[in-house]
Design an enzyme around this catalytic site. Structure first.
Site, PDB file in Angstrom:
ATOM      1  N   SER A 274       0.851  -1.175  -0.086  1.00  0.00           N
ATOM      2  CA  SER A 274      -0.023  -0.118   0.138  1.00  0.00           C
ATOM      3  C   SER A 274       0.698   1.312  -0.020  1.00  0.00           C
ATOM      4  O   SER A 274       1.928   0.994   0.626  1.00  0.00           O
ATOM      5  CB  SER A 274      -0.960   0.058   1.223  1.00  0.00           C
ATOM      6  OG  SER A 274      -1.596   1.210   1.404  1.00  0.00           O
TER       7      SER A 274
ATOM      8  N   TYR B 159      -1.942  -0.379  10.070  1.00  0.00           N
ATOM      9  CA  TYR B 159      -2.050  -0.973   8.756  1.00  0.00           C
ATOM     10  C   TYR B 159      -0.848  -0.507   7.915  1.00  0.00           C
ATOM     11  O   TYR B 159      -0.299  -1.222   7.169  1.00  0.00           O
ATOM     12  CB  TYR B 159      -3.359  -0.188   8.181  1.00  0.00           C
ATOM     13  CG  TYR B 159      -3.474  -0.664   6.566  1.00  0.00           C
ATOM     14  CD1 TYR B 159      -3.896  -2.036   6.384  1.00  0.00           C
ATOM     15  CD2 TYR B 159      -3.189   0.097   5.678  1.00  0.00           C
ATOM     16  CE1 TYR B 159      -4.027  -2.298   4.967  1.00  0.00           C
ATOM     17  CE2 TYR B 159      -3.259  -0.331   4.227  1.00  0.00           C
ATOM     18  CZ  TYR B 159      -3.808  -1.551   3.992  1.00  0.00           C
ATOM     19  OH  TYR B 159      -4.208  -1.664   2.725  1.00  0.00           O
TER      20      TYR B 159
END
Length: 251
Positions: A144, A158
């Site tokens: 990501s 995350y």
């Protein structure tokens, strides 16, 4: 430079979002698929949809929790046996929805780290063992843009988990240099998926646009890809050098 056609593709986290989108795109290209997720009913619905739309392909499914390393170690070879091997493994399964550290959400944050880091590690172990035996293969880790710098609030755990995947991928890539095994790290930006609810920024793209860019990047087999390339490659470069107070305001 031409790349081999990766005919047999295993995708984890295939029951929704990017995983489902990738399965549909690769099926449309005539690829055979092994689809993995925790929700077996959704996988079976997707399998039936793909076989109806593309009757010439093979689709096998398995309910699997990537948090269970033993299940992954046993399940991946079993799926490979059904297809006669795996040419590409897309480690896509992951979770989000964390909270700021120290706000009473330690369990949720730990779950993100466990699934995204240890669960992906289990997938890599199984995939690379298979590829070493075959002498070839393409491992894809879905990271990501949130991995580029430390993120605030709901994205702290995350982003940290995805940063760990970048290092994991690079270590595997280094270990496999000179072999027939390629390793790609993909860093998606904001794409309209469930994992991005409440965290979508000004450059958010719809799911179809994001999946199209994702599949195109995977097919090129680069070392690292930003998805979509514009604006996330220059944005990622900018994120790396911004002072922390500015970064906090922007993210």
């Amino acid at each position: 430079m031409s790349r081999p056609v990766r005919q047999r593709i295993l995708i984890t986290g295939a029951s929704s979002g990017l995983g489902t989108g990738m399965a549909r795109r690769f099926a449309a290209r005539g690829r055979d698929l092994a689809l993995v997720a925790r929700r077996a009913a959704l996988l079976e619905e997707l399998r039936d949809e793909l076989l109806t739309a593309h009757p010439g392909i093979r689709v096998v499914t398995a309910a699997m929790d990537v948090d269970d390393a033993h299940a992954v170690a046993e399940g991946v070879p079993a799926l490979a046996a059904q297809l006669g091997g795996i040419d590409r493994f897309v480690a896509n399964a992951g979770i989000g929805n964390g909270s700021s550290v120290g706000t009473g959400a330690a369990t949720a944050n730990r779950a993100i780290l466990a699934t995204n880091v240890l669960g992906t590690h289990a997938q890599c172990e199984a995939a690379v063992e298979l590829f070493r035996a075959q002498g070839s293969g393409h491992l894809v880790l879905i990271s990501s843009v949130a991995s580029v710098r430390g993120m605030t609030g709901t994205r702290t755990a995350y982003g940290a988990s995805k940063a760990a995947l970048n290092a994991l991928a690079e270590g595997i890539r280094s270990d496999l240099l000179g072999t027939g095994i390629r390793v790609t790290t993909v860093l998606p930006g904001y794409i309209e998926t469930d994992i991005n609810v409440g965290r979508r920024g000004p450059f958010t793209v719809d799911l179809d646009t994001g999946v199209d860019a994702l599949v195109a990047a995977i097919e090129r087999e680069p070392v690292r890809a930003y998805v979509p390339e514009w604006p996330w490659r220059p944005v990622s470069a900018l994120l790396r050098v911004l002072p922390l107070p500015v970064l906090r305001r922007l993210t």
